[in-house]
Design an enzyme around this catalytic site. Structure first.
Site: not given
Ligand code: OAD
Ligand code: ZN
Length: 255
Positions: A120, A153, A191, A234
Site C-alpha cells: 500500500h 509539472c 490484519t 503480536a
Molecule cells: P485493520 O485496522 O483493518 O485491522 C487491524 C487488525 O489488527 C484487527 O483485526 C485487530 O484485531 C488486529 N490487532 C489489533 N491489535 C493487535 C495486536 N496488538 N496484535 C495483533 N493484531 C492486532 O488494519 P489492516 O488489516 O491493516 O489500506 O487494514 C488493511 C487496509 O485497510 C490498510 O492497509 C488500509 C485500510 O484501508 C489502505 O489504506 C489502502
Molecule cells: Zn509532476
C-alpha cells in the site's frame, strides 16, 4: 508466557519458504491506531474512507494533506515494537521468509527487516498527483500544512500511498502473489483480512494446501479456516515464536 504449539514450530522450521502478511495490528503496540479503530483526537470526526481517496484529495487537498502530516508525525515519534523486532529476527533464522505488509509506516524496515514488500505504499514518500508525470520524492517537511507542487509539472504532490479505489503497485503485488504460490506456510499478523487484494494471499495459500497461521487478538474471516490461530497481541506471540524456533540466539537477541 505464550506457548507456541510444537507442531507449528516444526511446520515453520520445515518450511522452505514462509510468507508473512502484516497489517495495522502489528503497529498498534507502537501506538499507531489501526484503520478500523476509531480515529483519534482532531480526526475523530472523519472516517479514513472519507480522507484516503483521490476524490477527497481533489476536493480538499489541504485537509487530506494535514491528515497525512498528522499520521507521519505520529509514526516518526513512534518506535518499532517487539513484534516488528521478532519478525526481523525470524527473517534471519528461517530458510526463506518474505515479508509483505499492508502498512505504510516503515516500522518493519526500522526494526531491521530486509526487502519488505509494501503493498500500500509508504507514508514518507510523495508522488505527483498527475499520473502522466508520476514524479516520486521523499517527504521531508512534516510541518507543511499544504501539499507542495511537483518540481517537474507543477501539479500537487500527494502521499505515495494506495487510496481506496486505486490499484496496488504492480511489481509489489506480483512479488507477493509469487511468494504466496511458492510458500509452505503463511503467517497473517495483525490484519482484519477484509481488504483485497492483500487478503487474497491467505486464501491462495489455503487453496494450495499450505499451512495458514493467524496472529490476532480478534477473529477475522481467516480464523475459521486457519490451521493455527494464535489469539493475542503480536508483540507477545511473535517473540514467543522466535524463542521457540531459536532458543539460544548467538547474538543474544530476544532476551
Ligand atoms: P485493520 O485496522 O483493518 O485491522 C487491524 C487488525 O489488527 C484487527 O483485526 C485487530 O484485531 C488486529 N490487532 C489489533 N491489535 C493487535 C495486536 N496488538 N496484535 C495483533 N493484531 C492486532 O488494519 P489492516 O488489516 O491493516 O489500506 O487494514 C488493511 C487496509 O485497510 C490498510 O492497509 C488500509 C485500510 O484501508 C489502505 O489504506 C489502502
Ligand atoms: Zn509532476
Amino acid at each position: 508466557m505464550t506457548r507456541i504449539p510444537q507442531q507449528l514450530v516444526e511446520c515453520m522450521a520445515a518450511a522452505r519458504q514462509v510468507l508473512v502478511v502484516s497489517g495495522a495490528g502489528i503497529s498498534a503496540e507502537s501506538g499507531i491506531p489501526t484503520f478500523r479503530d476509531a480515529m483519534q483526537g482532531l480526526w475523530s470526526r472523519y472516517r479514513p474512507e472519507d480522507l484516503a481517496t483521490p476524490a477527497a484529495f481533489s476536493r480538499q487537498p489541504e485537509l487530506v494533506w494535514q491528515w497525512y502530516q498528522w499520521r507521519r508525525r505520529l509514526v516518526a515519534d513512534a518506535q518499532p515494537n517487539r513484534g516488528h523486532q521478532a519478525l526481523a529476527g525470524l527473517q534471519n533464522c528461517l530458510s526463506t521468509m518474505m515479508l509483505v505488509t499492508q502498512n505504510v509506516d516503515g516500522l518493519h524496515q526500522r526494526a531491521g527487516s530486509k526487502d519488505v514488500i509494501e503493498l500500500h505504499g509508504n507514508l514518507f514518500e510523495n508522488r505527483c498527483s498527475s499520473s502522466a508525470c508520476g514524479h516520486l520524492e521523499p517527504n521531508t517537511d512534516l510541518d507543511a500544512t499544504a501539499p507542495p507542487q511537483c518540481p517537474h509539472c507543477g501539479s500537487l504532490m500527494r502521499p505515495a500511498v494506495v487510496w481506496f479505489g486505486e490499484a496496488l503497485p504492480e511489481a509489489a503485488l506480483a512479488r507477493a502473489r509469487h511468494g504466496a504460490s511458492e510458500c509452505q506456510l503463511l503467517l497473517s499478523v495483525g490484519t482484519s483480512a477484509v481488504v483485497f487484494p492483500a487478503a487474497d494471499l491467505a486464501w491462495m495459500v489455503k487453496q494450495a494446501g499450505a499451512v495458514l497461521v493467524e496472529i490476532n487478538p480478534a477473529t477475522t474471516p481467516l480464523t475459521a479456516v486457519a490451521d493455527f490461530v494464535l489469539s493475542g497481541p503480536a508483540g507477545e506471540i511473535l517473540p514467543a515464536i522466535l524463542r521457540a524456533l531459536d532458543p539460544e540466539p548467538s547474538d543474544g537477541a530476544h532476551t
